[in-house]
Design a protein around this motif. Structure first.
Motif, mmCIF file in Angstrom:
data_model
loop_
_atom_site.group_PDB
_atom_site.id
_atom_site.type_symbol
_atom_site.label_atom_id
_atom_site.label_comp_id
_atom_site.label_asym_id
_atom_site.label_seq_id
_atom_site.Cartn_x
_atom_site.Cartn_y
_atom_site.Cartn_z
ATOM 1 N N VAL A 98 8.475 -45.973 5.474
ATOM 2 C CA VAL A 98 9.112 -43.806 5.995
ATOM 3 C C VAL A 98 9.573 -43.816 4.136
ATOM 4 O O VAL A 98 10.438 -44.160 3.410
ATOM 5 C CB VAL A 98 10.273 -44.835 6.493
ATOM 6 C CG1 VAL A 98 10.148 -42.839 6.639
ATOM 7 C CG2 VAL A 98 10.010 -44.267 8.047
ATOM 8 N N THR A 99 9.131 -42.807 3.439
ATOM 9 C CA THR A 99 9.774 -42.034 2.456
ATOM 10 C C THR A 99 10.272 -40.715 3.373
ATOM 11 O O THR A 99 9.149 -40.231 3.629
ATOM 12 C CB THR A 99 8.563 -42.149 1.616
ATOM 13 O OG1 THR A 99 7.052 -41.041 1.597
ATOM 14 C CG2 THR A 99 8.213 -42.885 1.277
ATOM 15 N N VAL A 100 11.232 -40.383 1.702
ATOM 16 C CA VAL A 100 11.421 -38.956 2.317
ATOM 17 C C VAL A 100 12.057 -38.235 0.155
ATOM 18 O O VAL A 100 12.751 -38.898 -0.186
ATOM 19 C CB VAL A 100 12.241 -38.833 2.804
ATOM 20 C CG1 VAL A 100 13.367 -37.804 2.978
ATOM 21 C CG2 VAL A 100 12.397 -39.699 4.603
ATOM 22 N N VAL A 101 10.617 -37.228 0.462
ATOM 23 C CA VAL A 101 11.338 -36.919 -0.693
ATOM 24 C C VAL A 101 11.684 -35.772 -0.360
ATOM 25 O O VAL A 101 12.403 -35.458 -0.689
ATOM 26 C CB VAL A 101 9.763 -36.856 -1.879
ATOM 27 C CG1 VAL A 101 10.037 -35.969 -2.933
ATOM 28 C CG2 VAL A 101 9.273 -37.931 -2.095
ATOM 29 N N ILE A 102 10.943 -34.372 -0.328
ATOM 30 C CA ILE A 102 11.266 -33.152 0.654
ATOM 31 C C ILE A 102 11.317 -33.516 2.764
ATOM 32 O O ILE A 102 11.921 -33.219 2.923
ATOM 33 C CB ILE A 102 10.544 -32.126 -0.029
ATOM 34 C CG1 ILE A 102 10.454 -31.226 -1.373
ATOM 35 C CG2 ILE A 102 10.485 -31.158 1.348
ATOM 36 C CD1 ILE A 102 9.356 -30.769 -2.115
ATOM 37 N N THR A 103 10.117 -33.947 2.981
ATOM 38 C CA THR A 103 9.626 -34.546 3.876
ATOM 39 C C THR A 103 9.532 -35.283 4.195
ATOM 40 O O THR A 103 9.234 -36.105 3.255
ATOM 41 C CB THR A 103 8.579 -33.930 4.105
ATOM 42 O OG1 THR A 103 7.386 -33.985 3.495
ATOM 43 C CG2 THR A 103 8.837 -32.174 3.716
ATOM 44 N N ARG A 104 9.665 -36.149 5.545
ATOM 45 C CA ARG A 104 9.489 -37.648 5.343
ATOM 46 C C ARG A 104 7.964 -37.366 6.071
ATOM 47 O O ARG A 104 7.057 -37.200 6.628
ATOM 48 C CB ARG A 104 9.752 -38.040 7.026
ATOM 49 C CG ARG A 104 9.632 -39.384 7.806
ATOM 50 C CD ARG A 104 10.545 -39.007 9.042
ATOM 51 N NE ARG A 104 9.741 -40.968 9.877
ATOM 52 C CZ ARG A 104 10.845 -41.243 10.300
ATOM 53 N NH1 ARG A 104 11.922 -41.314 10.591
ATOM 54 N NH2 ARG A 104 10.290 -42.523 10.420
ATOM 55 N N GLN A 105 7.172 -39.039 5.333
ATOM 56 C CA GLN A 105 6.453 -39.793 5.673
ATOM 57 C C GLN A 105 5.854 -40.737 5.856
ATOM 58 O O GLN A 105 7.161 -41.725 5.805
ATOM 59 C CB GLN A 105 5.278 -39.176 3.818
ATOM 60 C CG GLN A 105 3.999 -39.962 3.859
ATOM 61 C CD GLN A 105 2.747 -39.277 4.432
ATOM 62 O OE1 GLN A 105 3.081 -37.560 4.783
ATOM 63 N NE2 GLN A 105 1.940 -39.587 5.821
ATOM 64 N N ASP A 106 5.298 -41.266 7.064
ATOM 65 C CA ASP A 106 5.263 -42.594 7.728
ATOM 66 C C ASP A 106 4.012 -43.223 7.397
ATOM 67 O O ASP A 106 2.323 -42.668 7.368
ATOM 68 C CB ASP A 106 5.838 -42.586 9.312
ATOM 69 C CG ASP A 106 6.696 -42.436 9.300
ATOM 70 O OD1 ASP A 106 7.662 -43.490 10.246
ATOM 71 O OD2 ASP A 106 7.038 -41.440 9.067
ATOM 72 N N TYR A 107 4.671 -44.202 6.631
ATOM 73 C CA TYR A 107 2.733 -45.176 5.959
ATOM 74 C C TYR A 107 2.698 -45.910 7.514
ATOM 75 O O TYR A 107 3.880 -47.354 7.449
ATOM 76 C CB TYR A 107 2.364 -45.462 4.915
ATOM 77 C CG TYR A 107 3.221 -44.324 3.598
ATOM 78 C CD1 TYR A 107 3.923 -44.028 3.287
ATOM 79 C CD2 TYR A 107 1.993 -43.458 3.464
ATOM 80 C CE1 TYR A 107 3.697 -42.631 2.642
ATOM 81 C CE2 TYR A 107 1.725 -42.329 2.930
ATOM 82 C CZ TYR A 107 2.936 -42.237 2.474
ATOM 83 O OH TYR A 107 3.120 -41.046 1.310
ATOM 84 N N TRP A 108 1.145 -46.731 7.503
ATOM 85 C CA TRP A 108 1.301 -47.436 8.402
ATOM 86 C C TRP A 108 0.436 -49.110 7.829
ATOM 87 O O TRP A 108 -0.226 -48.882 7.452
ATOM 88 C CB TRP A 108 1.100 -48.146 9.867
ATOM 89 C CG TRP A 108 1.476 -46.482 10.407
ATOM 90 C CD1 TRP A 108 2.225 -45.125 10.703
ATOM 91 C CD2 TRP A 108 3.283 -46.586 11.370
ATOM 92 N NE1 TRP A 108 3.140 -45.131 11.417
ATOM 93 C CE2 TRP A 108 3.896 -46.304 11.994
ATOM 94 C CE3 TRP A 108 3.237 -48.263 11.679
ATOM 95 C CZ2 TRP A 108 4.453 -46.022 12.709
ATOM 96 C CZ3 TRP A 108 4.372 -48.346 12.561
ATOM 97 C CH2 TRP A 108 5.073 -47.177 13.287
ATOM 98 N N GLY A 109 0.625 -50.778 8.142
ATOM 99 C CA GLY A 109 -0.096 -51.185 7.968
ATOM 100 C C GLY A 109 -1.655 -51.418 8.814
ATOM 101 O O GLY A 109 -1.472 -51.028 9.659
ATOM 102 N N GLN A 110 -2.700 -52.884 8.720
ATOM 103 C CA GLN A 110 -4.097 -52.150 9.396
ATOM 104 C C GLN A 110 -3.360 -53.205 11.088
ATOM 105 O O GLN A 110 -3.459 -52.664 11.737
ATOM 106 C CB GLN A 110 -4.432 -52.890 9.090
ATOM 107 C CG GLN A 110 -4.893 -54.436 8.677
ATOM 108 C CD GLN A 110 -3.542 -54.949 7.638
ATOM 109 O OE1 GLN A 110 -2.951 -54.049 7.231
ATOM 110 N NE2 GLN A 110 -3.221 -56.259 6.942
ATOM 111 N N GLY A 111 -2.318 -53.271 10.674
ATOM 112 C CA GLY A 111 -1.505 -54.595 12.285
ATOM 113 C C GLY A 111 -2.218 -55.988 11.976
ATOM 114 O O GLY A 111 -3.313 -56.335 11.037
#
Length: 118
Positions: A98-111
């Motif tokens: 999870v990154t938060v610069v101005i808005t939250r952005q979620d990134y996911w691995g392939q599992g």
């Protein structure tokens, strides 16, 4: 472009241990959380554990006392040490960033699949 590359997982008997790792790469800024979620067949994705940049942790109730999350900020890598595994821990485990610069952005691995036999 942010990529999450997971490794580890596999097959283990109940009571055994496994470890997972997840390395993040790409244009990363404002990292807030790294962590793990899991999804078993027919169930919703659930929190396993998350850790902040400062090292604060939060665990799902079902894994408290058995799993340990850690991270290496310099390597943008998060680890999950799983012990005393139970058949109900069987699931696909997903790395989350999870990154938060101005808005939250979620990134996911392939599992990565974790299977615990009874």
């Amino acid at each position: 472009q942010v990529q999450l590359v997971e490794s580890g997982g596999g097959f283990v008997q109940a009571g055994g241990s496994l470890s997972l790792s997840c390395a993040a790469s790409g244009s990363i800024s404002g990292i807030s959380f790294m962590g793990w979620y899991r999804q078993a067949p027919g169930k919703q994705r659930e929190l396993v554990a998350v850790i902040t940049t400062e090292g604060r942790t939060n665990y799902g109730d079902s894994v408290k006392g058995r799993f340990t999350i850690s991270r290496d900020n310099a390597k943008n890598t998060v680890y999950l040490q799983m012990s005393s595994l139970k058949p109900e821990d069987t699931a696909v485990y997903y790395c989350n960033l999870v990154t938060v610069v101005i808005t939250r952005q979620d990134y996911w691995g392939q599992g990565t699949q974790v299977t615990v036999s009874s």
